[in-house]
Scaffold this motif. Structure first.
Motif, mmCIF file in Angstrom:
data_model
loop_
_atom_site.group_PDB
_atom_site.id
_atom_site.type_symbol
_atom_site.label_atom_id
_atom_site.label_comp_id
_atom_site.label_asym_id
_atom_site.label_seq_id
_atom_site.Cartn_x
_atom_site.Cartn_y
_atom_site.Cartn_z
ATOM 1 N N ASP A 6 1.095 -1.090 0.166
ATOM 2 C CA ASP A 6 -0.044 0.171 0.207
ATOM 3 C C ASP A 6 1.224 1.461 0.200
ATOM 4 N N LEU A 7 0.866 2.013 -1.151
ATOM 5 C CA LEU A 7 1.442 3.217 -0.791
ATOM 6 C C LEU A 7 1.697 4.302 -0.257
ATOM 7 N N LEU A 11 4.984 5.300 2.385
ATOM 8 C CA LEU A 11 5.361 6.428 3.199
ATOM 9 C C LEU A 11 4.687 6.844 4.256
ATOM 10 N N LYS A 12 3.771 6.528 4.613
ATOM 11 C CA LYS A 12 3.950 6.652 6.392
ATOM 12 C C LYS A 12 4.935 6.222 7.617
ATOM 13 N N HIS A 78 9.559 -2.822 5.118
ATOM 14 C CA HIS A 78 10.174 -3.883 4.644
ATOM 15 C C HIS A 78 8.874 -3.636 2.977
ATOM 16 N N SER A 79 9.393 -3.154 1.523
ATOM 17 C CA SER A 79 8.633 -2.894 0.822
ATOM 18 C C SER A 79 8.254 -4.341 0.239
ATOM 19 N N SER A 80 7.339 -4.706 -0.515
ATOM 20 C CA SER A 80 7.110 -5.605 -1.146
ATOM 21 C C SER A 80 7.776 -4.655 -2.799
ATOM 22 N N LEU A 81 8.082 -5.883 -3.713
ATOM 23 C CA LEU A 81 9.352 -5.774 -4.455
ATOM 24 C C LEU A 81 8.251 -5.302 -5.920
ATOM 25 N N VAL A 84 3.979 0.022 -6.015
ATOM 26 C CA VAL A 84 3.562 0.585 -7.386
ATOM 27 C C VAL A 84 3.400 1.595 -6.821
ATOM 28 N N GLY A 85 3.884 2.167 -7.625
ATOM 29 C CA GLY A 85 4.861 3.526 -7.172
ATOM 30 C C GLY A 85 5.735 4.297 -6.243
#
Length: 139
Positions: A6-7, A11-12, A78-81, A84-85
């Motif tokens: 979730d973008l 960002l948060k 921990h961001s997913s590969l 999106v964005g």
């Protein structure tokens, strides 16, 4: 464990951390393997040669040339590969303030190489992006 997609949440919660030291991009032609005396934080094989992302001190000791010096900022979420964005939002925000960024996505985190002279300003801009995401959506 799956990373965040979730973008707004990314960002948060990106929590940027500036890594110690200075980093450079070097290239070694006609090789596909990193010399054992170097310990890169990353590398990429290209048709023209092996690109290494190494601490500046290692490049200097090995006599490797480099065009610029960078700070390394790790986004600790921990961001997913497949998110999106996320990198687009960050790169656009920094570009709007005249800061170049060379992003590298790894399995757990995203990493940003920004010119050393712009590192503190980049950190402040990343925080402003987080603050904006937090104020625009419910907790």
């Amino acid at each position: 464990m799956a990373g965040e997609t979730d973008l707004t949440q990314l960002l948060k919660t990106m929590q940027p951390v500036r890594q110690e030291g200075e980093y450079v991009f070097c290239t070694l032609a006609n090789t596909t393997h990193c010399p054992p005396h170097l310990d890169p934080v990353g590398y990429f094989k290209e048709a023209e040669g092996l690109t290494l992302m190494v601490p500046k001190s290692q490049a200097d000791a090995a006599g490797l040339a480099y065009p610029a010096v960078f700070a390394l900022i790790t986004l600790t979420v921990h961001s997913s590969l497949e998110a999106v964005g996320f990198m687009a939002a960050i790169a656009t925000h920094l570009a709007n303030h005249g800061i170049s960024v060379n992003p590298v996505s790894a399995f757990y985190h995203d990493h940003l190489f920004v010119p050393t002279k712009d590192a503190e300003r980049a950190m402040a801009l990343l925080q402003s992006l987080t603050d904006s995401a937090c104020s625009q959506s419910p907790a």
